[in-house]
Design an enzyme around this catalytic site. Sequence first.
Site, short mmCIF file in Angstrom:
data_model
loop_
_atom_site.label_atom_id
_atom_site.label_comp_id
_atom_site.label_asym_id
_atom_site.label_seq_id
_atom_site.Cartn_x
_atom_site.Cartn_y
_atom_site.Cartn_z
N ARG A 253 -4.17 -0.54 -0.46
CA ARG A 253 -5.51 -0.61 -1.08
C ARG A 253 -5.94 -2.07 -1.15
O ARG A 253 -5.56 -2.79 -2.06
CB ARG A 253 -5.45 0.02 -2.48
N HIS A 257 -9.24 -1.35 -7.46
CA HIS A 257 -9.19 0.11 -7.64
C HIS A 257 -10.59 0.71 -7.66
O HIS A 257 -10.87 1.72 -7.02
CB HIS A 257 -8.45 0.43 -8.95
N TYR A 266 -3.02 -8.50 -11.69
CA TYR A 266 -1.69 -7.88 -11.56
C TYR A 266 -1.03 -8.04 -10.19
O TYR A 266 0.07 -7.57 -9.98
CB TYR A 266 -1.74 -6.39 -11.95
#
Length: 368
Positions: A253, A257, A266
């Site tokens: 990805r 998100h 993160y």
Amino acid sequence: MNAALSPSLPLDVVPAGLGPDDLLRMYRGMVTIRAYDERAMNLQRSGRISFCVISTGEEATQIGTAAALTATDWIFPSYRQHGVAMWRGASLEAMAHQLFGTALDNIKGRQMPCHYSFMDLRFISVSSVIGTQMIQAVGAAMAQQIQQTQDIAITYFGDGATSANDFHSAMNLAGVKKAPVLFVCINNQYAISTPLSKQTACTNIATKAVAYGMPGVTVDGTDVLAIYKATLAAADRARRGEGPTLLELLTYRHAPHSSSDDPSRYRELSEGEPWLAKDPIIRLGDQLVEWQVATVEDLERIKAECVEAVLAATKVAESAPLPDAATLFDDVYAELPASLQAQKTELLAALSASGHTSVGHAEGEFPL
Ligand SMILES: Cc1ncc(C[n+]2csc(CCOP(=O)(O)OP(=O)(O)O)c2C)c(N)n1
């Protein structure tokens, strides 16, 4: 196709039955998804739509699977499969109306942006609730068994969704019933901020199929032709009455998100770099040039046409009217109960006092 070229397709790489025009259509399909995603994120960042979920790096998973289905198979998507709807025939304008929640949106502006639903295409409503679509797909597949159609169901979900109870219930029931359903896990390495290593102690997701008595296959999720081949084999198996298959499509990805997420909190940006070399669009593009299906100029022209088509569609939707506020109360009750009639009257009076007649998506960000 470029008539000046004489294509030569390697039979060990290109699945039987696919010709140059099919490959070009797949390429255009992936490029359209990327153009649409870039546009959606730009629209969100400039405050013109409220939210979006995009699928950069996952284009092959959508086109490779969609191209292997028949037009009447049932699709139970997650929220990163808009390319599957496009492949099935959803127009860019129809999709853009959903993004803006206009009066011409086929679901009347009642869903968050990117939560498409195309009943006529058997593309079943995207639910934000992780995993729900998997058990629904098994139900639809069992209905096909009972009605003895040749149609199957396909359901898409992420690696994170394999920790949801629905995954296990759906896989178990489908295995026992030999339901004609394909479980397609898009393993993009993350569930928002949770990496795969914290999601499961298994080294891959396909392993989980063993527990439910079905085959599990891991496929390179950036290779559209490999995905097509694996999906077709699983679909044929399901149509023969031999039951479900779990396909794990390995990818990354690249984007946040959703528009509400900030991945720099993160993970390192450099982490995705090895995956950039496997970009599904560049990969198929290089193959098309190598096999003399298209020239580099042809590919550039396709890209420009896709960007133009997306721009035109979103322009139309952006200037379309929003749904009339009175429509908020339609479609639930045949006759509106007195309590809702009172609310409707109150809402319309308040809107008219403030000079409004329509309703749009909420401003601000959604938490998904
Ligand atoms: C039942 C449920 N739990 C939690 C959430 C919040 N949530 C939204 S997306 C998401 C991550 C899903 O990750 P994955 O299944 O890997 O799919 P991806 O987003 O990577 O495509 C979570 C936890 C939710 N929508 N529904």
